[in-house]
Write an enzyme that holds these catalytic residues in place. Structure first.
Site, PDB file in Angstrom:
ATOM      1  N   ARG A  47       0.944  -1.190  -0.185  1.00 11.19           N
ATOM      2  CA  ARG A  47      -0.102   0.052   0.065  1.00 11.19           C
ATOM      3  C   ARG A  47       1.026   1.354   0.149  1.00 11.19           C
ATOM      4  O   ARG A  47       1.846   1.223   0.497  1.00 11.19           O
ATOM      5  CB  ARG A  47      -0.900   0.093   1.358  1.00 11.19           C
ATOM      6  CG  ARG A  47      -2.231  -0.880   1.423  1.00 11.19           C
ATOM      7  CD  ARG A  47      -3.013  -0.724   0.218  1.00 11.19           C
ATOM      8  NE  ARG A  47      -4.363  -1.460   0.445  1.00 11.19           N
ATOM      9  CZ  ARG A  47      -4.215  -2.752  -0.424  1.00 11.19           C
ATOM     10  NH1 ARG A  47      -3.360  -2.961  -1.008  1.00 11.19           N
ATOM     11  NH2 ARG A  47      -5.480  -3.428  -0.287  1.00 11.19           N
ATOM     12  N   GLU A  48       0.273   2.368  -0.776  1.00 13.04           N
ATOM     13  CA  GLU A  48       0.981   3.745  -0.781  1.00 13.04           C
ATOM     14  C   GLU A  48       0.329   4.487   0.454  1.00 13.04           C
ATOM     15  O   GLU A  48      -0.860   4.524   0.681  1.00 13.04           O
ATOM     16  CB  GLU A  48       0.830   4.128  -1.904  1.00 13.04           C
ATOM     17  CG  GLU A  48       1.773   3.625  -2.907  1.00 13.04           C
ATOM     18  CD  GLU A  48       1.447   2.655  -3.607  1.00 13.04           C
ATOM     19  OE1 GLU A  48       2.291   1.651  -3.831  1.00 13.04           O
ATOM     20  OE2 GLU A  48       0.186   2.615  -3.895  1.00 13.04           O
ATOM     21  N   ARG A  75      -8.526  25.615  -3.594  1.00  9.84           N
ATOM     22  CA  ARG A  75      -8.159  24.177  -3.250  1.00  9.84           C
ATOM     23  C   ARG A  75      -7.912  23.682  -4.563  1.00  9.84           C
ATOM     24  O   ARG A  75      -8.673  23.215  -5.245  1.00  9.84           O
ATOM     25  CB  ARG A  75      -9.376  23.600  -2.343  1.00  9.84           C
ATOM     26  CG  ARG A  75      -9.273  24.424  -0.940  1.00  9.84           C
ATOM     27  CD  ARG A  75      -8.019  24.629  -0.344  1.00  9.84           C
ATOM     28  NE  ARG A  75      -8.276  24.758   1.157  1.00  9.84           N
ATOM     29  CZ  ARG A  75      -7.302  25.250   2.041  1.00  9.84           C
ATOM     30  NH1 ARG A  75      -6.030  25.357   1.437  1.00  9.84           N
ATOM     31  NH2 ARG A  75      -7.467  25.263   3.203  1.00  9.84           N
ATOM     32  N   ALA A  92      -8.501  26.768   9.551  1.00 11.80           N
ATOM     33  CA  ALA A  92      -7.736  25.557   9.612  1.00 11.80           C
ATOM     34  C   ALA A  92      -6.366  25.630   9.482  1.00 11.80           C
ATOM     35  O   ALA A  92      -5.864  26.633   8.815  1.00 11.80           O
ATOM     36  CB  ALA A  92      -8.189  24.686   8.550  1.00 11.80           C
ATOM     37  N   MET A  94      -2.194  23.386   9.925  1.00 13.55           N
ATOM     38  CA  MET A  94      -1.420  22.104  10.401  1.00 13.55           C
ATOM     39  C   MET A  94      -0.966  22.291  11.771  1.00 13.55           C
ATOM     40  O   MET A  94      -0.471  23.081  12.042  1.00 13.55           O
ATOM     41  CB  MET A  94      -0.474  21.914   9.269  1.00 13.55           C
ATOM     42  CG  MET A  94      -0.945  21.419   7.834  1.00 13.55           C
ATOM     43  SD  MET A  94      -1.937  20.152   7.763  1.00 13.55           S
ATOM     44  CE  MET A  94      -0.964  18.804   8.263  1.00 13.55           C
ATOM     45  N   GLU A 108      -4.376  30.010  13.926  1.00 15.33           N
ATOM     46  CA  GLU A 108      -4.870  30.004  12.517  1.00 15.33           C
ATOM     47  C   GLU A 108      -6.092  31.063  12.542  1.00 15.33           C
ATOM     48  O   GLU A 108      -6.209  31.849  11.718  1.00 15.33           O
ATOM     49  CB  GLU A 108      -5.308  28.684  12.159  1.00 15.33           C
ATOM     50  CG  GLU A 108      -4.270  27.705  11.790  1.00 15.33           C
ATOM     51  CD  GLU A 108      -3.317  28.224  10.761  1.00 15.33           C
ATOM     52  OE1 GLU A 108      -3.863  29.027   9.689  1.00 15.33           O
ATOM     53  OE2 GLU A 108      -2.314  27.920  10.674  1.00 15.33           O
ATOM     54  N   SER A 129      -9.021  10.345   5.718  1.00 16.58           N
ATOM     55  CA  SER A 129      -9.106   9.379   4.574  1.00 16.58           C
ATOM     56  C   SER A 129      -8.256   8.173   5.168  1.00 16.58           C
ATOM     57  O   SER A 129      -7.186   7.918   4.369  1.00 16.58           O
ATOM     58  CB  SER A 129      -8.817   9.922   3.309  1.00 16.58           C
ATOM     59  OG  SER A 129      -8.924   8.913   2.211  1.00 16.58           O
ATOM     60  N   GLU A 158       3.084  32.229   2.272  1.00 16.92           N
ATOM     61  CA  GLU A 158       2.571  30.818   2.241  1.00 16.92           C
ATOM     62  C   GLU A 158       1.557  30.751   0.966  1.00 16.92           C
ATOM     63  O   GLU A 158       0.977  29.751   1.031  1.00 16.92           O
ATOM     64  CB  GLU A 158       1.847  30.372   3.536  1.00 16.92           C
ATOM     65  CG  GLU A 158       2.795  30.253   4.697  1.00 16.92           C
ATOM     66  CD  GLU A 158       2.279  29.773   6.240  1.00 16.92           C
ATOM     67  OE1 GLU A 158       0.840  29.409   5.902  1.00 16.92           O
ATOM     68  OE2 GLU A 158       2.969  29.864   7.009  1.00 16.92           O
ATOM     69  N   GLU A 160      -1.208  32.166   0.589  1.00 17.04           N
ATOM     70  CA  GLU A 160      -2.643  32.103   1.142  1.00 17.04           C
ATOM     71  C   GLU A 160      -3.221  33.415   0.686  1.00 17.04           C
ATOM     72  O   GLU A 160      -2.778  34.535   0.677  1.00 17.04           O
ATOM     73  CB  GLU A 160      -2.559  31.915   2.786  1.00 17.04           C
ATOM     74  CG  GLU A 160      -1.997  30.640   3.090  1.00 17.04           C
ATOM     75  CD  GLU A 160      -2.311  30.444   4.715  1.00 17.04           C
ATOM     76  OE1 GLU A 160      -2.500  29.599   5.170  1.00 17.04           O
ATOM     77  OE2 GLU A 160      -2.279  31.689   5.448  1.00 17.04           O
TER      78      GLU A 160
END
Length: 207
Positions: A47-48, A75, A92, A94, A108, A129, A158, A160
């Site tokens: 699997r990857e 996006r 949102a 990271m 954020e 996922s 970044e 944005e």
């Protein structure tokens, strides 16, 4: 009847793992095996795995004015669909090493919408996922005043480019039904708001 979760991570045997791509994100290839529900052992398969760190998402909501703040931005993953690739989403970002999800939420909120949250309440944590990605989302409601909210934000270095919209809660919830909002974090948070809206408003002295 057999109960769920009879297996744990210790039942998985990773025989080999190699990084096949490392750029903005990372992709690993794994050779692994694990027990089957019928008692046999799964043959070794590959699997990857998309290596993406955890992220934090926040629904900014003003329980007094009954309004939310939604962010509009481009996006890449939505490019090529029939819809616009500019989506309406939550605040949102990271999670960086050493940061708590609450730290990320406040950082954020400032960077993407010029907002400070007077309180944060956990909605849930969920795997985005899990069939091919490691990413976990830490999802919150954040209390704000929307009186002077809105505008253009984002970190230019970044790349944005974010427009913050103030939207009536009823309108935001309706956007799920008609497909204008179709990303998981926003759907989950707004449906949670539907279930908890009366409680949040009553807690601030609103009918």
């Amino acid at each position: 009847m057999t109960r769920p979760f009879q297996f744990t991570a210790s039942d998985v045997n990773v025989e080999k793992r190699e990084t096949v791509f490392h750029g903005f994100f990372r992709m690993d290839k794994l050779w692994l095996t694990h027990p089957r529900f019928d008692g046999r052992q799964m043959p070794v398969f590959t699997r990857e795995l998309f290596i993406r760190g955890d992220a934090t998402c926040v629904l900014p909501y003003d329980p007094v004015r009954d309004e939310v703040v939604l962010l509009e931005q481009f996006r890449l993953g939505a490019l090529g669909r029939t819809q616009s690739p500019w989506l309406l989403e939550l605040v949102a970002g990271m999670n960086e090493e050493g940061e708590s999800p609450e730290d990320v939420a406040q950082r954020e909120g400032q960077e993407e919408a010029g907002l400070s949250f007077s309180c944060l309440e956990k909605i849930c944590d969920y795997l985005v996922s899990p069939g091919g990605s490691t990413e976990m989302i830490h999802l919150f409601w954040g209390e704000v005043s929307t009186e002077s909210a809105g505008g253009i934000f984002g970190m230019e270095h970044e790349h944005e480019d974010i427009r913050a919209h103030v939207v009536a809660a009823d309108e935001a919830i309706a956007m799920i039904s008609d497909g204008r909002i179709n990303n998981a974090a926003a759907i989950i948070a707004l449906q949670w708001l539907q279930l908890n809206r009366s409680r949040l408003r009553a807690g601030r002295g609103q009918p």
